[in-house]
Write a protein that holds these residues in place. Structure first.
Motif, short mmCIF file in Angstrom:
data_model
loop_
_atom_site.label_atom_id
_atom_site.label_comp_id
_atom_site.label_asym_id
_atom_site.label_seq_id
_atom_site.Cartn_x
_atom_site.Cartn_y
_atom_site.Cartn_z
N PRO A 1 0.53 -1.28 0.15
CA PRO A 1 0.12 -0.42 -0.39
C PRO A 1 0.87 1.53 -0.34
CG PRO A 1 -0.65 -0.80 1.97
CD PRO A 1 0.13 -2.02 1.13
N ALA A 2 0.50 2.62 -1.05
CA ALA A 2 1.31 3.89 -0.85
C ALA A 2 1.25 4.02 0.89
CB ALA A 2 0.13 4.38 -1.66
N ASP A 3 0.17 3.86 1.40
CA ASP A 3 0.55 4.54 3.04
C ASP A 3 -0.24 3.62 3.74
OD1 ASP A 3 0.21 6.20 5.15
OD2 ASP A 3 -1.18 7.34 4.54
N PRO A 4 1.09 2.90 4.22
CA PRO A 4 -0.23 1.72 5.26
C PRO A 4 -0.48 1.76 6.50
CG PRO A 4 2.47 1.16 4.29
CD PRO A 4 2.22 2.70 4.26
N THR A 5 0.18 3.93 6.77
CA THR A 5 -0.20 3.78 8.36
C THR A 5 -1.97 4.20 8.04
OG1 THR A 5 0.62 5.98 7.63
CG2 THR A 5 2.11 4.81 8.61
N ALA A 6 -2.51 4.18 6.50
CA ALA A 6 -3.82 4.96 6.46
C ALA A 6 -4.65 3.29 6.25
CB ALA A 6 -3.65 5.57 4.85
N LEU A 7 -4.08 2.34 6.62
CA LEU A 7 -5.18 1.22 6.94
C LEU A 7 -5.34 0.77 8.19
CD1 LEU A 7 -2.90 -1.06 4.61
CD2 LEU A 7 -4.93 -0.09 4.28
N ASP A 8 -6.28 0.28 8.10
CA ASP A 8 -7.00 -0.60 9.85
C ASP A 8 -5.82 -1.47 10.13
OD1 ASP A 8 -8.62 -2.09 8.75
OD2 ASP A 8 -10.04 -0.60 9.18
N ASP A 9 -6.60 -1.60 11.38
CA ASP A 9 -5.48 -3.60 11.37
C ASP A 9 -5.91 -4.78 10.91
OD1 ASP A 9 -3.91 -1.67 13.47
OD2 ASP A 9 -4.90 -2.77 15.61
N ASP A 10 -7.09 -4.52 11.11
CA ASP A 10 -7.37 -5.55 10.27
C ASP A 10 -7.60 -5.74 8.56
OD1 ASP A 10 -9.61 -6.56 12.67
OD2 ASP A 10 -10.56 -5.13 11.32
N ALA A 11 -7.41 -4.25 7.48
CA ALA A 11 -7.24 -4.02 6.95
C ALA A 11 -5.00 -4.46 6.65
CB ALA A 11 -7.56 -2.43 5.62
N TRP A 12 -4.58 -4.30 6.97
CA TRP A 12 -3.38 -4.45 7.95
C TRP A 12 -2.94 -5.68 7.44
CZ3 TRP A 12 0.88 -2.61 5.40
CH2 TRP A 12 2.03 -2.89 5.61
N SER A 13 -3.36 -6.82 8.51
CA SER A 13 -3.75 -7.63 8.44
C SER A 13 -3.93 -8.74 7.21
CB SER A 13 -4.74 -7.92 9.39
OG SER A 13 -4.50 -10.00 10.30
N ALA A 14 -5.11 -8.02 7.09
CA ALA A 14 -5.18 -9.00 5.46
C ALA A 14 -4.22 -8.49 4.43
CB ALA A 14 -6.53 -7.78 4.86
N HIS A 15 -3.43 -7.37 4.23
CA HIS A 15 -2.53 -7.47 3.16
C HIS A 15 -1.00 -7.91 3.36
CE1 HIS A 15 0.62 -5.80 0.78
NE2 HIS A 15 1.29 -4.95 2.16
N LEU A 16 -1.44 -8.15 4.80
CA LEU A 16 -0.07 -9.32 5.25
C LEU A 16 -0.42 -10.65 4.98
CD1 LEU A 16 1.28 -7.29 8.34
CD2 LEU A 16 2.28 -7.46 5.80
N PHE A 17 -1.61 -11.05 5.49
CA PHE A 17 -1.77 -12.03 5.42
C PHE A 17 -2.48 -13.74 4.33
CE2 PHE A 17 0.00 -10.82 9.60
CZ PHE A 17 0.52 -11.33 9.70
N VAL A 18 -3.53 -13.10 3.76
CA VAL A 18 -4.31 -13.20 3.18
C VAL A 18 -3.80 -13.53 1.98
CG1 VAL A 18 -6.61 -13.17 2.10
CG2 VAL A 18 -6.31 -12.54 4.99
N ARG A 19 -3.84 -14.01 1.05
CA ARG A 19 -3.72 -14.38 -0.14
C ARG A 19 -4.96 -15.53 -0.68
NH1 ARG A 19 -1.05 -10.32 1.06
NH2 ARG A 19 0.89 -10.73 1.04
N ALA A 20 -4.40 -15.27 -2.34
CA ALA A 20 -4.87 -16.36 -3.42
C ALA A 20 -4.72 -17.86 -3.16
CB ALA A 20 -5.13 -15.43 -4.55
N ASN A 21 -5.00 -18.63 -2.82
CA ASN A 21 -5.21 -19.17 -2.98
C ASN A 21 -6.00 -20.12 -4.32
OD1 ASN A 21 -4.25 -22.04 -2.53
ND2 ASN A 21 -5.06 -23.36 -1.06
#
Length: 98
Positions: free
Chosen positions: A28-48
């Protein structure tokens, strides 16, 4: 034994490589703008997906370099490997229909 084509070293046995997960994930261009759930999803949720998937791989016991690969998750067949920062020569959608 499965051979994987390192774009830098050529065909090598699968035991030399480590998978690094889904490829082409933009930070993300500005990771600080993401809430905890969105940041967690960016880090851990991937397509399978079942079928053709772009993945990152590291030639851990060889040159140590990272590269991307198109791999069929059903047959475990590697369709293409290419350097990080490049795009595959074929599209995932086209391969999925073939």
């Amino acid at each position: 034994m499965l051979l994987i084509a390192c774009p830098y070293c050529g065909n090598r046995p699968e035991t030399e490589f480590r998978c690094g997960g889904q490829a082409h994930i933009a930070r993300p261009a500005d990771p600080t703008a993401l809430d905890d759930d969105a940041w967690s999803a960016h880090l851990f949720v991937r397509a399978n997906p079942r079928g053709i998937h772009a993945e990152r791989w590291c030639h851990a016991h060889g040159c140590g370099r990272w590269f991307n690969a198109l791999r069929d998750t059903v047959s475990d067949r590697f369709l293409e490997t290419y350097p990080v920062g490049a795009q595959p020569s074929r599209s995932i959608e086209t391969e999925a229909r073939a």
